[in-house]
Structures are given as C-alpha cells and as structure tokens.
Design a protein around this motif. Structure first.
Motif, PDB file in Angstrom:
ATOM      1  N   GLU A   1       0.854  -1.183   0.000  1.00  8.68           N
ATOM      2  CA  GLU A   1       0.000   0.000   0.000  1.00  8.68           C
ATOM      3  C   GLU A   1       0.892   1.235   0.000  1.00  8.68           C
ATOM      4  O   GLU A   1       1.701   1.419   0.906  1.00  8.68           O
ATOM      5  CB  GLU A   1      -0.908   0.030   1.234  1.00  8.68           C
ATOM      6  N   VAL A   2       0.730   2.067  -1.027  1.00 15.65           N
ATOM      7  CA  VAL A   2       1.509   3.300  -1.135  1.00 15.65           C
ATOM      8  C   VAL A   2       0.545   4.472  -1.242  1.00 15.65           C
ATOM      9  O   VAL A   2      -0.337   4.475  -2.107  1.00 15.65           O
ATOM     10  CB  VAL A   2       2.445   3.284  -2.369  1.00 15.65           C
ATOM     11  N   LYS A   3       0.699   5.464  -0.364  1.00  9.96           N
ATOM     12  CA  LYS A   3      -0.156   6.641  -0.385  1.00  9.96           C
ATOM     13  C   LYS A   3       0.681   7.909  -0.271  1.00  9.96           C
ATOM     14  O   LYS A   3       1.759   7.897   0.332  1.00  9.96           O
ATOM     15  CB  LYS A   3      -1.180   6.597   0.760  1.00  9.96           C
ATOM     16  N   ASP A   4       0.160   9.006  -0.880  1.00  6.48           N
ATOM     17  CA  ASP A   4       0.844  10.287  -0.726  1.00  6.48           C
ATOM     18  C   ASP A   4       0.316  11.000   0.512  1.00  6.48           C
ATOM     19  O   ASP A   4      -0.528  10.468   1.245  1.00  6.48           O
ATOM     20  CB  ASP A   4       0.689  11.147  -1.987  1.00  6.48           C
ATOM     21  N   ASP A   5       0.810  12.212   0.757  1.00  2.00           N
ATOM     22  CA  ASP A   5       0.439  12.935   1.973  1.00  2.00           C
ATOM     23  C   ASP A   5      -0.980  13.480   1.941  1.00  2.00           C
ATOM     24  O   ASP A   5      -1.450  14.058   2.921  1.00  2.00           O
ATOM     25  CB  ASP A   5       1.437  14.058   2.274  1.00  2.00           C
TER      26      ASP A   5
ATOM     27  N   GLY B   1      -3.366  11.287   1.130  1.00  2.00           N
ATOM     28  CA  GLY B   1      -4.125  10.059   1.298  1.00  2.00           C
ATOM     29  C   GLY B   1      -4.508   9.379   0.003  1.00  2.00           C
ATOM     30  O   GLY B   1      -5.268   8.405   0.001  1.00  2.00           O
ATOM     31  N   THR B   2      -3.970   9.877  -1.120  1.00  2.00           N
ATOM     32  CA  THR B   2      -4.283   9.288  -2.426  1.00  2.00           C
ATOM     33  C   THR B   2      -3.423   8.058  -2.677  1.00  2.00           C
ATOM     34  O   THR B   2      -2.203   8.104  -2.516  1.00  2.00           O
ATOM     35  CB  THR B   2      -4.052  10.312  -3.546  1.00  2.00           C
ATOM     36  N   LYS B   3      -4.070   6.999  -3.091  1.00  2.00           N
ATOM     37  CA  LYS B   3      -3.366   5.751  -3.340  1.00  2.00           C
ATOM     38  C   LYS B   3      -2.539   5.834  -4.618  1.00  2.00           C
ATOM     39  O   LYS B   3      -2.981   6.397  -5.624  1.00  2.00           O
ATOM     40  CB  LYS B   3      -4.373   4.606  -3.448  1.00  2.00           C
ATOM     41  N   VAL B   4      -1.344   5.266  -4.566  1.00  2.00           N
ATOM     42  CA  VAL B   4      -0.479   5.187  -5.742  1.00  2.00           C
ATOM     43  C   VAL B   4      -0.649   3.804  -6.361  1.00  2.00           C
ATOM     44  O   VAL B   4      -0.441   2.784  -5.689  1.00  2.00           O
ATOM     45  CB  VAL B   4       0.998   5.422  -5.359  1.00  2.00           C
ATOM     46  N   ASP B   5      -1.039   3.762  -7.612  1.00  2.00           N
ATOM     47  CA  ASP B   5      -1.235   2.481  -8.289  1.00  2.00           C
ATOM     48  C   ASP B   5       0.094   1.875  -8.700  1.00  2.00           C
ATOM     49  O   ASP B   5       1.060   2.593  -9.013  1.00  2.00           O
ATOM     50  CB  ASP B   5      -2.117   2.664  -9.528  1.00  2.00           C
ATOM     51  N   GLY B   6       0.134   0.554  -8.707  1.00  2.00           N
ATOM     52  CA  GLY B   6       1.341  -0.143  -9.119  1.00  2.00           C
ATOM     53  C   GLY B   6       1.043  -1.574  -9.484  1.00  2.00           C
ATOM     54  O   GLY B   6      -0.112  -2.021  -9.449  1.00  2.00           O
ATOM     55  N   ARG B   7       2.091  -2.314  -9.832  1.00  2.00           N
ATOM     56  CA  ARG B   7       1.934  -3.693 -10.285  1.00  2.00           C
ATOM     57  C   ARG B   7       2.839  -4.612  -9.477  1.00  2.00           C
ATOM     58  O   ARG B   7       4.036  -4.348  -9.315  1.00  2.00           O
ATOM     59  CB  ARG B   7       2.296  -3.806 -11.780  1.00  2.00           C
ATOM     60  N   LEU B   8       2.253  -5.704  -8.985  1.00  2.00           N
ATOM     61  CA  LEU B   8       3.008  -6.733  -8.277  1.00  2.00           C
ATOM     62  C   LEU B   8       3.424  -7.795  -9.285  1.00  2.00           C
ATOM     63  O   LEU B   8       2.606  -8.273 -10.072  1.00  2.00           O
ATOM     64  CB  LEU B   8       2.122  -7.355  -7.192  1.00  2.00           C
ATOM     65  N   SER B   9       4.694  -8.150  -9.285  1.00  2.00           N
ATOM     66  CA  SER B   9       5.179  -9.131 -10.249  1.00  2.00           C
ATOM     67  C   SER B   9       4.647 -10.511  -9.939  1.00  2.00           C
ATOM     68  O   SER B   9       4.192 -10.789  -8.823  1.00  2.00           O
ATOM     69  CB  SER B   9       6.712  -9.157 -10.238  1.00  2.00           C
ATOM     70  N   ALA B  10       4.709 -11.375 -10.917  1.00  2.00           N
ATOM     71  CA  ALA B  10       4.273 -12.759 -10.726  1.00  2.00           C
ATOM     72  C   ALA B  10       5.124 -13.394  -9.639  1.00  2.00           C
ATOM     73  O   ALA B  10       6.343 -13.314  -9.663  1.00  2.00           O
ATOM     74  CB  ALA B  10       4.410 -13.524 -12.044  1.00  2.00           C
TER      75      ALA B  10
ATOM     76  N   SER C   1       5.873 -10.831   8.032  1.00  2.00           N
ATOM     77  CA  SER C   1       6.452  -9.598   8.573  1.00  2.00           C
ATOM     78  C   SER C   1       5.782  -8.402   7.930  1.00  2.00           C
ATOM     79  O   SER C   1       5.160  -8.510   6.871  1.00  2.00           O
ATOM     80  CB  SER C   1       7.963  -9.552   8.314  1.00  2.00           C
ATOM     81  N   ALA C   2       5.892  -7.258   8.584  1.00  2.00           N
ATOM     82  CA  ALA C   2       5.316  -6.007   8.072  1.00  2.00           C
ATOM     83  C   ALA C   2       6.319  -4.890   8.272  1.00  2.00           C
ATOM     84  O   ALA C   2       7.126  -4.911   9.214  1.00  2.00           O
ATOM     85  CB  ALA C   2       4.012  -5.689   8.790  1.00  2.00           C
ATOM     86  N   ALA C   3       6.272  -3.896   7.382  1.00  2.00           N
ATOM     87  CA  ALA C   3       7.209  -2.768   7.486  1.00  2.00           C
ATOM     88  C   ALA C   3       6.582  -1.512   6.893  1.00  2.00           C
ATOM     89  O   ALA C   3       5.691  -1.588   6.041  1.00  2.00           O
ATOM     90  CB  ALA C   3       8.516  -3.102   6.770  1.00  2.00           C
ATOM     91  N   THR C   4       7.052  -0.361   7.351  1.00  2.00           N
ATOM     92  CA  THR C   4       6.603   0.933   6.843  1.00  2.00           C
ATOM     93  C   THR C   4       7.813   1.775   6.473  1.00  2.00           C
ATOM     94  O   THR C   4       8.796   1.822   7.222  1.00  2.00           O
ATOM     95  CB  THR C   4       5.759   1.677   7.899  1.00  2.00           C
ATOM     96  N   SER C   5       7.743   2.426   5.324  1.00  2.00           N
ATOM     97  CA  SER C   5       8.827   3.274   4.845  1.00  2.00           C
ATOM     98  C   SER C   5       8.256   4.617   4.411  1.00  2.00           C
ATOM     99  O   SER C   5       7.208   4.673   3.752  1.00  2.00           O
ATOM    100  CB  SER C   5       9.531   2.592   3.652  1.00  2.00           C
ATOM    101  N   VAL C   6       8.912   5.713   4.763  1.00  2.00           N
ATOM    102  CA  VAL C   6       8.445   7.060   4.433  1.00  2.00           C
ATOM    103  C   VAL C   6       9.578   7.845   3.780  1.00  2.00           C
ATOM    104  O   VAL C   6      10.722   7.809   4.253  1.00  2.00           O
ATOM    105  CB  VAL C   6       7.958   7.809   5.697  1.00  2.00           C
TER     106      VAL C   6
END
Length: 394
Positions: free
Chosen positions: A74-78, A80-89, A120-125
């Motif tokens: 889950e990626v969001k800007d400041d 609160g808008t979600k950033v779309d992306g693609r998860l590889s196979a 596991s879970a992690a958050t990066s800013v």
C-alpha cells in the motif's frame, strides 16, 4: 543421644535426569523444525530509501523482496491518495505505474512472507524534492459535459512541451470509449501560441458514446522551459445528439441536420469575395448569448463595433454564426467579413440547435485556405492520414 541422619533414596535420579534430557531435546527439536522464532524474515527493499528528504523527480517507486514474497503493498501520498502499481508474478517485486510528484511525502506499507512461512510487516516514508517550475493543463471538454459528435479531446498546456518530451507525455495519456471508437493523438500549436495535444476519432463520434480520459502525468518532465507535472488527470464526457449544420455559400443558406435528416433551414449572409468564409468542417468551440462584434479583433481596425446576439463560435480567429440585424442583404448576397450572419430569430434557432462539439460544414466558398488545426478545434480540417502524422509516436 543424637538421631541418626535421614537417608534419601536415590534410585529414581537416573529417571529424572533422563526426563529432563528428553524435554530439552524436544525443545531443541521444536526450534529447528516447527517454531519460526529463529527463522529469518523476508528482506524488503523500498526505493527511494526510507527517510530520504529530497528524492529526485522522475523517480519511480519500486519494492523488492528477497528470501520470500510480498503479500500486500500500500503506497499513499500525503493527501491520502493511493499510488497504483503492479506486483510481479510470484510477488518478488512491485513497481509504481507512474513517477513521484514534486514536494510530496509518500508512505509505503508492505507485508511479506518468508520462504519458511514467517510473516512480517514494514513501513517506509520518504519525501521528494520541489520542482523549479510546474506545468499544468486545461482539458476540453470539461468533465461531465455532453458534447457534439465532432468534439475532440483537447489538452492545452500552460508551459511549453519540449519536442523530445512529447512521446513520453503522449504515452501517459489514454482514451477509453464505450463503445470502442478508433482515434489518435496529435500535437497542435494552439492559436494562443501554447502547446496542445488533441485526440480525435477517425470518424465522427456515435451518439451516446462514453469517453474517459486519463493522464498519468505526475512526475513527468515537460522540458527545461515547461517544468514538471505535479498531478495525474482523470475526466470523462458523453457524446450527445447528432446535430450538424451545412452552409452553402452561393445560396446563402444554412441547413440543420439531426441524425443525417434535414430538420430546418435558414438564410443569411456569408463572407464577401474580399473576406470569404473559411471552408471545410468546423467544430463549435463555444457559444455566447450576447457579444460585441469588434472589427479590430479580425484585422479591420476601428471600422465597426456592433452588438450581436446568439453567437456560435467556430474559429479562434473570429469565424462565427450570429445575428446581424444591420445586414439588409440576408439571403440575397454575401457581404460579411467571414461570419455567417442571420436574423436574430434564425440565429437563435441555430444557437439552440448546435451544441459545443457539433460540426458546421462550409461549402462553395472562394476561400482557398485550409484553417489551421489550432485555430479553434479544427481537427476535421485534415484527413485521417494527415492527422495520424501529428502523433509523436508515429
């Protein structure tokens, strides 16, 4: 007399020791086989790096999982808008669909599972750098409008777009239609001098078509003089009734058609031999219920200043359909300076019938010049083959 010391039996000690050894062995076996306490977690790497305060513009967001796989991102800007992306196979990596925006803080939340099943879970800013200049755009038609069958998608840029950036910007723009309609983007120099890109269908739109336009422009550089795009764009519109008009200059008439069938006809006065009306197919770009006709705006100095009603605009340079109560040659002679003038009542009929995006075809004019595409919404002045050559991706 002292009591004899009490003796404790010792025959059970070997069994107790054996039991303790067995428990210890069972604990060791569990840590090695079924417990995940000592297993390594998945190594998740987020780029740009966490804590970065001035991430370079034009960067994408990417995430890599080593020793396991990503189970959610889950990626969001400041805002609160979600950033779309693609998860590889297989979940080994994730990549954003677009680039980062200027002066924006992003929060990346990931969940992962190791090859041994440990979660596991992690958050990066991180925060991006500011842009020296920001480019914005104005879209035509506006979102939610219902327009005529000749309306192009027209995007006007505030700042210049460098030639070597046009292909990347064009790739970031998509048009989706229901039902499917073939069309193409073309780069245009607007009458104002600004850069513009239009999308026109190969043929006129079918009535009822729904159109969705998306521009994944955030984080794209339009060139040194244009600046960066700071946001994505998303708008839609609908194609309304098939209303068209045809002007026959020699007979001084304008005929209105709905779904190809004649519904009405009015007389008027087109451009004189000295100022002939522009020919070809025009698109109604705007309308105004009342307007002052100023001769200086079309290169005739201070010759006239006349009030007119029910004004339908075709070109940006001043080709209009409008009331001309001062003209005593309506239906008799072509004496205007390029417009098609009518009685006030007939001008209102035309004004009410034609919508923004309707087409007006001018036949029989002595004007040999083709109107430049940027002089209004003049996309129908060119053939489909000519139009396709305007694409930066041709």
């Amino acid at each position: 007399m002292h009591a004899a010391p009490r003796r404790h039996p010792v025959r059970f000690l070997p069994a107790l020791i054996a039991t303790a050894t067995l428990l210890s062995a069972c604990g060791t076996s569990g840590a090695a086989g079924s417990s995940k306490a000592d297993e390594p977690t998945t190594k998740v790497t987020v780029t740009p790096a966490a804590g970065s305060k001035s991430v370079k513009l034009g960067s994408a967001i990417s995430i890599r999982a080593d020793g396991g796989k990503l189970t959610s991102v889950e990626v969001k800007d400041d805002q609160g808008t979600k950033v779309d992306g693609r998860l590889s196979a297989g979940g080994a990596a994730w990549a954003s669909d677009g680039k980062v925006r200027p002066k924006t803080t992003y929060t990346v939340k990931t969940r992962a599972k190791s090859t041994g099943g440990k979660e596991s879970a992690a958050t990066s800013v991180f925060t991006t750098e500011a842009a020296d200049k920001v480019n914005k755009l104005t879209n035509t038609p506006g979102g939610g409008q219902t327009v005529g069958t000749g309306m192009p998608v027209s995007i006007l840029f505030d700042n210049p777009v460098a030639k070597d950036r046009q292909a990347g910007i064009e790739k970031a723009l998509t048009v989706t239609t229901t039902p499917h309609v073939e069309g193409a983007w073309g780069w245009v120099k607007d009458y104002s001098g600004k850069d513009r890109i239009d999308w026109r269908p190969k043929d006129y739109w079918p009535s009822g078509t729904k159109v969705s336009v998306k521009g994944a422009l955030a984080g794209i550089d339009s060139g040194d003089n244009g600046g960066w795009f700071a946001r994505d764009y998303n708008f839609g519109f609908r194609i309304g009734a098939d209303h068209k008009a045809v002007i026959d200059v020699p007979s001084h008439t304008l005929t209105m058609y709905e779904n190809g069938k004649k519904v009405d006809s009015v007389v008027g006065s087109a451009g004189s031999p000295q100022d002939p009306t522009r020919g070809g197919v025009h698109t109604v770009r705007s309308k105004n219920a009342a307007e002052t006709m100023d001769s200086s705006t079309i290169g005739h100095g201070n010759e006239w200043m006349l009030d007119s009603k029910w004004v339908t605009h075709l070109t940006a340079s001043g080709t209009f359909l409008h009331s001309a109560p001062w003209n005593n040659k309506l239906g008799v002679a072509n004496t205007s300076h390029g417009c098609f003038g009518m009685s006030t009542g007939d001008a209102k009929k035309v004004y009410d019938f034609l919508t923004i995006g309707s087409t007006v075809e001018v036949n029989g004019t002595s004007n040999p010049n083709k109107t430049d595409v940027g002089n209004g919404l003049e996309v129908w002045q060119e053939s489909w083959q000519q139009w396709q050559q305007r694409s930066a991706l041709k």
